[in-house]
Design a protein around this motif. Sequence first.
Motif, PDB file in Angstrom:
ATOM      1  N   VAL A   1      35.577   0.656-111.006  1.00  0.00           N
ATOM      2  CA  VAL A   1      35.646  -0.211-112.184  1.00  0.00           C
ATOM      3  C   VAL A   1      35.275  -1.615-111.741  1.00  0.00           C
ATOM      4  O   VAL A   1      35.956  -2.216-110.893  1.00  0.00           O
ATOM      5  N   VAL A   2      34.191  -2.142-112.302  1.00  0.00           N
ATOM      6  CA  VAL A   2      33.665  -3.437-111.869  1.00  0.00           C
ATOM      7  C   VAL A   2      33.316  -4.280-113.092  1.00  0.00           C
ATOM      8  O   VAL A   2      32.986  -3.745-114.158  1.00  0.00           O
ATOM      9  N   PRO A   3      33.359  -5.613-112.977  1.00  0.00           N
ATOM     10  CA  PRO A   3      32.944  -6.472-114.096  1.00  0.00           C
ATOM     11  C   PRO A   3      31.425  -6.576-114.159  1.00  0.00           C
ATOM     12  O   PRO A   3      30.726  -6.325-113.164  1.00  0.00           O
ATOM     13  N   ALA A   4      30.921  -6.941-115.322  1.00  0.00           N
ATOM     14  CA  ALA A   4      29.473  -7.050-115.533  1.00  0.00           C
ATOM     15  C   ALA A   4      28.949  -8.364-114.971  1.00  0.00           C
ATOM     16  O   ALA A   4      28.468  -9.242-115.691  1.00  0.00           O
ATOM     17  N   THR A   5      29.038  -8.504-113.646  1.00  0.00           N
ATOM     18  CA  THR A   5      28.528  -9.683-112.965  1.00  0.00           C
ATOM     19  C   THR A   5      27.643  -9.248-111.812  1.00  0.00           C
ATOM     20  O   THR A   5      27.641  -8.080-111.420  1.00  0.00           O
ATOM     21  N   SER A   6      26.866 -10.196-111.289  1.00  0.00           N
ATOM     22  CA  SER A   6      26.031  -9.962-110.124  1.00  0.00           C
ATOM     23  C   SER A   6      25.121  -8.744-110.341  1.00  0.00           C
ATOM     24  O   SER A   6      24.366  -8.690-111.302  1.00  0.00           O
ATOM     25  N   TYR A   7      25.226  -7.747-109.472  1.00  0.00           N
ATOM     26  CA  TYR A   7      24.337  -6.584-109.530  1.00  0.00           C
ATOM     27  C   TYR A   7      24.494  -5.786-110.817  1.00  0.00           C
ATOM     28  O   TYR A   7      23.567  -5.115-111.262  1.00  0.00           O
TER      29      TYR A   7
ATOM     30  N   ALA B   1      27.082   5.920-110.527  1.00  0.00           N
ATOM     31  CA  ALA B   1      28.064   5.921-111.616  1.00  0.00           C
ATOM     32  C   ALA B   1      29.093   4.815-111.417  1.00  0.00           C
ATOM     33  O   ALA B   1      29.657   4.659-110.332  1.00  0.00           O
ATOM     34  N   ASN B   2      29.320   4.049-112.473  1.00  0.00           N
ATOM     35  CA  ASN B   2      30.316   2.975-112.464  1.00  0.00           C
ATOM     36  C   ASN B   2      30.884   2.822-113.870  1.00  0.00           C
ATOM     37  O   ASN B   2      30.258   3.214-114.864  1.00  0.00           O
ATOM     38  N   LEU B   3      32.066   2.244-113.947  1.00  0.00           N
ATOM     39  CA  LEU B   3      32.630   1.834-115.223  1.00  0.00           C
ATOM     40  C   LEU B   3      32.607   0.303-115.213  1.00  0.00           C
ATOM     41  O   LEU B   3      33.240  -0.317-114.354  1.00  0.00           O
ATOM     42  N   ILE B   4      31.870  -0.279-116.143  1.00  0.00           N
ATOM     43  CA  ILE B   4      31.614  -1.721-116.119  1.00  0.00           C
ATOM     44  C   ILE B   4      32.322  -2.387-117.288  1.00  0.00           C
ATOM     45  O   ILE B   4      32.116  -2.017-118.446  1.00  0.00           O
ATOM     46  N   THR B   5      33.141  -3.379-116.978  1.00  0.00           N
ATOM     47  CA  THR B   5      33.933  -4.077-117.987  1.00  0.00           C
ATOM     48  C   THR B   5      33.273  -5.403-118.362  1.00  0.00           C
ATOM     49  O   THR B   5      32.194  -5.744-117.870  1.00  0.00           O
ATOM     50  N   GLN B   6      33.961  -6.170-119.207  1.00  0.00           N
ATOM     51  CA  GLN B   6      33.469  -7.477-119.604  1.00  0.00           C
ATOM     52  C   GLN B   6      33.313  -8.392-118.388  1.00  0.00           C
ATOM     53  O   GLN B   6      34.063  -8.280-117.424  1.00  0.00           O
ATOM     54  N   PRO B   7      32.341  -9.304-118.425  1.00  0.00           N
ATOM     55  CA  PRO B   7      32.123 -10.171-117.256  1.00  0.00           C
ATOM     56  C   PRO B   7      33.280 -11.115-116.973  1.00  0.00           C
ATOM     57  O   PRO B   7      33.499 -11.486-115.829  1.00  0.00           O
TER      58      PRO B   7
END
Length: 219
Positions: free
Chosen positions: A157-163, A53-59
Amino acid sequence: MSRSLRHGALAATAIVFSIASLTACGAGNDAATLQIKPDSAATTSGDISIQNANLITQPERNAEGPAVVSATLFNNGTKQQTLDSVTLPGTNATVKLHAAEGSGPVVVPAGGRVIIGGKGNASAVIENGREAAPNGSVQNVVFKFSSAGEIPLGVFVVPATSYFTDFGPSSLPTAPSQKPTSPATTPTGSTTPGAPGEAHSENDTPAQDDAEADAPSGD
């Protein structure tokens, strides 16, 4: 060499071999350190298990647009359950659920799983991504199921990059640039009043017309 010195030398040799073994384990293409994936939140309540589970924001850090909640839902029971809602306590954010196909609810089949996020999967979209906590923090998320009820979980909370590139929202498209319109062309010659559709060049003057009219004919 005394017995104590001999024991000390053996102990030092053992330490050297231990360090060498640990170094060898961390080297090469199959090293465990090369296979480490980002930590993701997980929990289990009743028949439901939530993993990754993660909350993914704009890259991009300052990009406007939606964010998403990504997770894998497992149903270990004998009856299917529906994911009724996903909420972010302490915020004004609204999370909209969409099934992978059609407009029905997100169903977690008995003994099966459902992936939230990613192409072709169900989705949980936060329309205004800035309503969520900033990148690098932990956001409280509550998953509410038809039978298991509410299951709270703190997610990263992580950006939509890499993994997370394939599981998060994409950047908003930019408006196409408008091409400048070319100025209207003006005719090179001018017209003088006359019969409709009759045009004269700049060299045609009334004096020339009169001279041509007064010239004697060849008859």
